[in-house]
Structures are given as structure tokens and as C-alpha cells.
Design a protein around this motif. Structure first.
Motif, PDB file in Angstrom:
ATOM      1  N   TYR A 174       0.831  -1.201   0.000  1.00 29.44           N
ATOM      2  CA  TYR A 174       0.000   0.000   0.000  1.00 29.44           C
ATOM      3  C   TYR A 174       0.869   1.256   0.000  1.00 29.44           C
ATOM      4  N   ILE A 175       2.007   1.180   0.683  1.00 25.99           N
ATOM      5  CA  ILE A 175       2.919   2.325   0.712  1.00 25.99           C
ATOM      6  C   ILE A 175       3.482   2.583  -0.683  1.00 25.99           C
ATOM      7  N   LEU A 176       3.886   1.515  -1.369  1.00 28.09           N
ATOM      8  CA  LEU A 176       4.420   1.659  -2.721  1.00 28.09           C
ATOM      9  C   LEU A 176       3.347   2.147  -3.687  1.00 28.09           C
ATOM     10  N   LEU A 177       2.114   1.648  -3.524  1.00 28.86           N
ATOM     11  CA  LEU A 177       1.020   2.110  -4.366  1.00 28.86           C
ATOM     12  C   LEU A 177       0.787   3.606  -4.174  1.00 28.86           C
ATOM     13  N   GLY A 178       0.786   4.042  -2.922  1.00 32.15           N
ATOM     14  CA  GLY A 178       0.624   5.471  -2.649  1.00 32.15           C
ATOM     15  C   GLY A 178       1.770   6.295  -3.224  1.00 32.15           C
ATOM     16  N   ASP A 179       2.992   5.746  -3.147  1.00 30.67           N
ATOM     17  CA  ASP A 179       4.157   6.442  -3.692  1.00 30.67           C
ATOM     18  C   ASP A 179       4.039   6.609  -5.198  1.00 30.67           C
ATOM     19  N   TYR A 180       3.658   5.530  -5.895  1.00 28.80           N
ATOM     20  CA  TYR A 180       3.514   5.608  -7.347  1.00 28.80           C
ATOM     21  C   TYR A 180       2.379   6.557  -7.744  1.00 28.80           C
ATOM     22  N   CYS A 181       1.289   6.554  -6.995  1.00 24.88           N
ATOM     23  CA  CYS A 181       0.185   7.474  -7.278  1.00 24.88           C
ATOM     24  C   CYS A 181       0.623   8.920  -7.095  1.00 24.88           C
ATOM     25  N   LEU A 182       1.439   9.171  -6.067  1.00 24.60           N
ATOM     26  CA  LEU A 182       1.939  10.520  -5.830  1.00 24.60           C
ATOM     27  C   LEU A 182       2.858  10.966  -6.962  1.00 24.60           C
ATOM     28  N   VAL A 183       3.751  10.071  -7.391  1.00 26.81           N
ATOM     29  CA  VAL A 183       4.652  10.378  -8.509  1.00 26.81           C
ATOM     30  C   VAL A 183       3.850  10.657  -9.777  1.00 26.81           C
ATOM     31  N   LEU A 184       2.840   9.814 -10.044  1.00 27.01           N
ATOM     32  CA  LEU A 184       1.990  10.004 -11.216  1.00 27.01           C
ATOM     33  C   LEU A 184       1.266  11.347 -11.166  1.00 27.01           C
ATOM     34  N   SER A 185       0.808  11.742  -9.986  1.00 26.11           N
ATOM     35  CA  SER A 185       0.107  13.022  -9.841  1.00 26.11           C
ATOM     36  C   SER A 185       1.021  14.193 -10.194  1.00 26.11           C
ATOM     37  N   PHE A 186       2.262  14.149  -9.715  1.00 25.46           N
ATOM     38  CA  PHE A 186       3.197  15.237 -10.016  1.00 25.46           C
ATOM     39  C   PHE A 186       3.579  15.248 -11.498  1.00 25.46           C
ATOM     40  N   TYR A 187       3.763  14.067 -12.084  1.00 22.04           N
ATOM     41  CA  TYR A 187       4.037  14.011 -13.527  1.00 22.04           C
ATOM     42  C   TYR A 187       2.872  14.617 -14.313  1.00 22.04           C
ATOM     43  N   ALA A 188       1.658  14.271 -13.927  1.00 21.57           N
ATOM     44  CA  ALA A 188       0.480  14.776 -14.640  1.00 21.57           C
ATOM     45  C   ALA A 188       0.360  16.297 -14.477  1.00 21.57           C
ATOM     46  N   LEU A 189       0.596  16.790 -13.262  1.00 19.90           N
ATOM     47  CA  LEU A 189       0.523  18.227 -13.031  1.00 19.90           C
ATOM     48  C   LEU A 189       1.561  18.981 -13.856  1.00 19.90           C
ATOM     49  N   LEU A 190       2.800  18.478 -13.845  1.00 18.57           N
ATOM     50  CA  LEU A 190       3.849  19.130 -14.629  1.00 18.57           C
ATOM     51  C   LEU A 190       3.518  19.122 -16.121  1.00 18.57           C
ATOM     52  N   SER A 191       3.012  17.994 -16.603  1.00 23.42           N
ATOM     53  CA  SER A 191       2.735  17.861 -18.036  1.00 23.42           C
ATOM     54  C   SER A 191       1.576  18.755 -18.472  1.00 23.42           C
ATOM     55  N   PHE A 192       0.468  18.708 -17.742  1.00 22.51           N
ATOM     56  CA  PHE A 192      -0.703  19.473 -18.155  1.00 22.51           C
ATOM     57  C   PHE A 192      -0.494  20.978 -18.005  1.00 22.51           C
ATOM     58  N   THR A 193       0.137  21.403 -16.922  1.00 24.48           N
ATOM     59  CA  THR A 193       0.399  22.838 -16.769  1.00 24.48           C
ATOM     60  C   THR A 193       1.388  23.330 -17.825  1.00 24.48           C
ATOM     61  N   ALA A 194       2.332  22.462 -18.225  1.00 25.88           N
ATOM     62  CA  ALA A 194       3.308  22.854 -19.249  1.00 25.88           C
ATOM     63  C   ALA A 194       2.651  23.060 -20.601  1.00 25.88           C
TER      64      ALA A 194
END
Length: 243
Positions: A58-78
Motif C-alpha cells: 500500500y505504501i508503494l502504491l501510494g508512492d507511485y500514485c503521488l509520482v503520477l500526480s506530479f508528472y500529470a501536473l507538470l505535463s498538463f500545466t506545461a
């Protein structure tokens, strides 16, 4: 970077007008996916300090979801802030014209800061791996071989590449598309395959309560098929774009 792009977008200064879909970018998307998966390098340092590992999945799942969220934010705002024709391959260079000079200089030099800290560590690791691969264990070698030749052998290729090209898209395409496939897909799946064989010989039928949910043997060929598909798509992209 997120804060600056949020400010631009909230003030109506966003100049990006991306299309809804661009299927011609699928080959590039594969290469970017491979390169962005480098976030896995930080996972061992997260798992090691955890004493009770029952909830590690569950910790790793949360970590990957957090990483995905930041990637998505960086990509869409860019893509909505900067026009596609002016969007730099090295994202931090898009902020060189920001009015606050300290922020613009800091973001422009941020890759230098990260490389300055990572390059010595990677260089030492590569030097040690080359010595283990070439030298015979137990033999004594001269100072020039041990302390001069192998460090130069480790740092010379990236130094030459840095001097002869500044095409970041080409470099990331090669390292992410080909070397990245081997490091992130082929080698781990091979280690898992042989590691499971050794574990089966030594542990027998004992149940591993920390086993991965992807423990079925079919996942190993699936990963390698995915790796081959990534290489094919990215190679097609290099041929079409001639990069």
C-alpha cells in the motif's frame, strides 16, 4: 515550476493550445514512459527503513500514485502554459524569462545542481562495476590502473557526449529508449526469474507473505514483450523524425 504555471494560467497568460489527441506522438510517448520510470530508483531507500513490511504494498502504491500526480501536473500545466513550438526539451529552460531573476537563475541551473550531486556517485559506481567486470579478483594492480585508468574510463564517454552535442531530446531518446529498456525491464525480469529459481530450491514450498501481486510467471514474458514493443516504437520514431 507548478506555482509559476498556476499563476500564469490563473491570470489568463497561458499560450498553450494542445490538440485533444496526437497519435503521431505515440512512439515518443513510449520513450518518455521508459525514462520517467526512473522514479523506481528511490524505492529501495523507502523500503529498507520500514520495520513492519505487511503494508509495504500500500505504501508503494501510494508512492507511485503521488509520482503520477506530479508528472500529470507538470505535463498538463506545461502544455497549457507554453506554446508547443517553444516548449523546451529541458523543461526548466522555459522559465529563463521569469521576472524574478533569482527564481529564473535557480530553475535554469537546477539540472546542474542535480547532476553535480548525482554524477560523482554514478561515476564511482560505474568505475567499480568496470573494475569488477575487467579485473581479476585478488590480483594487485598498479596505481595508474586502479586510480587513473578506470576513473577516466568511467567519466570520458559522458564528457565527450557533453562536448559534441547539446540535443537533449536525442540523448534522452537513446538512454531512455535503449539503455533504459535493458536496465528497467530486461535485467530486473531476468534477476526475478533466476532469483525465484534459487528461492524455490532453498525455501521449497514455503509461502512468502511479502510476495508481489505480480508473482505469476506470465508477468516475466509480458514485461519483456512490452520492452520489445517500446524499442520498436521508439526506433520507428527515430527513423521518422530522423533524430
Amino acid at each position: 515550476m507548478l506555482a509559476i504555471t498556476f499563476i500564469y494560467l490563473s491570470n489568463g497568460k497561458g499560450d498553450g493550445h494542445p490538440p485533444v489527441a496526437n497519435f503521431s506522438g505515440i512512439p515518443t510517448f513510449f520513450g518518455v514512459c521508459i525514462y520517467s520510470f526512473m522514479c523506481q530508483h528511490s524505492l529501495p531507500s523507502m523500503i529498507t527503513p520500514i520495520r513492519e513490511k505487511k503494508r509495504v504494498m500500500y505504501i508503494l502504491l501510494g508512492d507511485y500514485c503521488l509520482v503520477l500526480s506530479f508528472y500529470a501536473l507538470l505535463s498538463f500545466t506545461a502544455v497549457f502554459t507554453f506554446p508547443g513550438s517553444l516548449l523546451e526539451d529541458l523543461y526548466t529552460l522555459n522559465f529563463t524569462q521569469y521576472p524574478v531573476k533569482f527564481v529564473s537563475y535557480f530553475l535554469s541551473l537546477f539540472p546542474v545542481f542535480t547532476l553535480s550531486t548525482n554524477f560523482p556517485i554514478i561515476g564511482v559506481t560505474l568505475r567499480n562495476n568496470l573494475k569488477s567486470l575487467i579485473l581479476k579478483e585478488g590480483n594487485v594492480y598498479s596505481f595508474w590502473v586502479d586510480r587513473i585508468f578506470f576513473p577516466i574510463l568511467a567519466i570520458l564517454p559522458p564528457l565527450i557526449l557533453a562536448l559534441i552535442t547539446k540535443d537533449l531530446e536525442f540523448l534522452t531518446g537513446i538512454t531512455g529508449s535503449y539503455a533504459g529498456v535493458g536496465v528497467q525491464y530486461v535485467i530486473p525480469s531476468t534477476l526475478v526469474y533466476y532469483g525465484r529459481r534459487v528461492a524455490k530450491d532453498q525455501l521449497g514450498s514455503e509461502v512468502n507473505i511479502y510476495a508481489s501481486p505480480f508473482k505469476h510467471w506470465l508477468w516475466i514474458p509480458v514485461i519483456n514483450i512490452w520492452a520489445v514493443a517500446c524499442v520498436i516504437f521508439v526506433t520507428i520514431n527515430h527513423i521518422i523524425t530522423r533524430k
